[in-house]
Design a protein around this motif. Structure first.
Motif: not given
Length: 415
Positions: A16-20, A116-131, A133-137
């Motif tokens: 969790v520490l490394v992934a975060v 649009q840049d802020r939306q791209a950053i939000a999309d990237l944050d969702r991808i990072i969160l999924i990644a 979560t998957a890596s931690v699991f």
């Protein structure tokens, strides 16, 4: 907390520490990249608009404006000091990157949309969160599997070690624990210790048997010679000591046979209360020295000779080392022998009877061969012999006989 949980918790915390940390670094890098791109675009557009305005007093650029009321105050103040600058700020039309500079007659500003840049950053944050979560699991699952394997092998090794401690010195952990890691090294070390212990026990048992056997021949001669001595006090003393020596040799032979597991129980139906009273009679102890109480209709399937040996040794030990009266109680399959002396020593309670040790001070600690033989015969007939001290004082030996095929097992919690 078990080792498996400790490893799983440590792996989970680290993952969790490394992934975060990685997620935050990627997020910050992406935000910085978009902000830098927007700032570069805004400043380039501002330079173009300033050049055009100074050349022909016209404003070029779709987002350029003179004295724009939506311009952030910080940037307006900066331009008033004859300086150029840029700032990311929210406005009526959404978040934007502003760039402004002073011109004759006001402040020229350029606005670059950042939505649009802020939306791209939000999309990237969702991808990072999924990644993340998957890596931690995945990491935690792998850690749990590895920890479970290590823990299972350690539990197997611990169970085998307890078996060795219980007397099964032929148990080998290496046969149960696979792999070539530290656990396997531990298993190999314990196996080496077990083999050495097994050899030493075999040597000790063989030595005891050899000594007892070699003593038999001269002892027989001593017994015969003692019988030929003329009557008198010296003769009685010699015969008494010879008899003690004879009993000791017989006990040594009995211990060696029990240690070698060479004894076989011959089971038969036995009225327990009657058998107990018969044993008391064979010991030569009478009331009020020994008091017998219990059920009169209990029938057990056991080896009567070995039962006599067990109870006889317990009664003699209680009479010799305790204080009367000795209470013998029969309760179903449970037989208890209690005296009113100082109780068993702590060494015996923790480690069990040890041969050639007695509670008599001049002979050291423990309880000699009597309790050792009683415990050995109990093991042969499938009974359990335990030693405790009564809360009100006195030693308590409890013999729990195995149930017959038609009898339910006794309640171990029954006093």
């Amino acid at each position: 907390m078990t080792l498996r949980r400790q490893i799983a918790t440590a792996v989970a915390a680290i993952s969790v520490l490394v992934a975060v940390t990685v997620g935050l670094l990627v997020h910050q890098a992406m935000v910085r990249q978009h902000v830098d791109q927007a700032r570069s675009s805004a400043l380039a557009a501002l330079d173009s608009s300033l050049a055009s305005y100074k050349l022909n007093r016209t404003i070029t650029g779709r987002t350029a404006a003179l004295d724009d009321p939506a311009l952030p105050a910080r940037l307006r103040n900066l331009a008033a000091d004859e300086r150029q600058g840029s700032v990311l700020a929210a406005g009526p039309e959404g978040e934007a990157m502003w760039a402004a500079g002073a011109v004759q007659g006001g402040v020229l500003s350029v606005r670059v949309d950042f939505t649009q840049d802020r939306q791209a950053i939000a999309d990237l944050d969702r991808i990072i969160l999924i990644a993340v979560t998957a890596s931690v699991f995945t990491t935690v699952l792998a850690g749990v599997m590895v920890a479970d394997r290590i823990s299972r092998r350690l539990r197997t090794a611990a169970a085998a070690a307890r078996g060795i401690a219980a007397g099964r010195t032929d148990t080998r952990i290496g046969e149960l624990v696979d792999g070539r890691d530290e656990v396997a090294d531990l298993a190999a070390a314990v196996d080496s210790m077990s083999r050495a212990l097994h050899r030493r026990l075999e040597d000790e048992q063989q030595f005891t048997a050899d000594v007892a056997h070699e003593l038999r021949t001269p002892l027989t001669g001593l017994v015969t010679a003692a019988e030929l001595l003329p009557p008198g006090r010296p003769t009685e003393l010699v015969r008494n000591r010879v008899q003690v020596l004879r009993s000791l040799v017989e006990d040594l032979l009995e211990v060696s046979r029990l240690d070698a597991d060479a004894e076989t129980a011959y089971l038969s139906e036995v009225p327990l209360e009657r058998a107990v009273r018969r044993t008391v009679t064979l010991t030569g102890l009478t009331e009020p020295t020994v008091t017998v109480a219990g059920e009169a209709d209990a029938v057990v399937r056991t080896d009567l000779r070995r039962l006599d040996r067990i109870l006889g040794n317990l009664l003699v030990n209680a009479d010799r080392h305790g204080t009367g009266p000795v209470l013998l109680n029969v309760d179903g399959l449970r037989i208890t022998v209690r005296d009113h002396g100082p109780g068993f020593p702590d060494d015996l309670l923790h480690h069990g009877p040890q041969r050639f040790r007695t509670s008599v001070r001049e002979r050291g600690r423990g309880h000699g061969l009597g309790l050792t033989i009683a415990q050995g015969h109990a093991r042969v007939i499938g009974a359990t012999l335990t030693f405790t001290n009564h809360p009100d004082g006195g030693a308590v030996a409890t013999l729990l006989l195995p149930p017959a095929a038609h009898q339910p097992p006794p309640d171990p919690q029954t006093p």
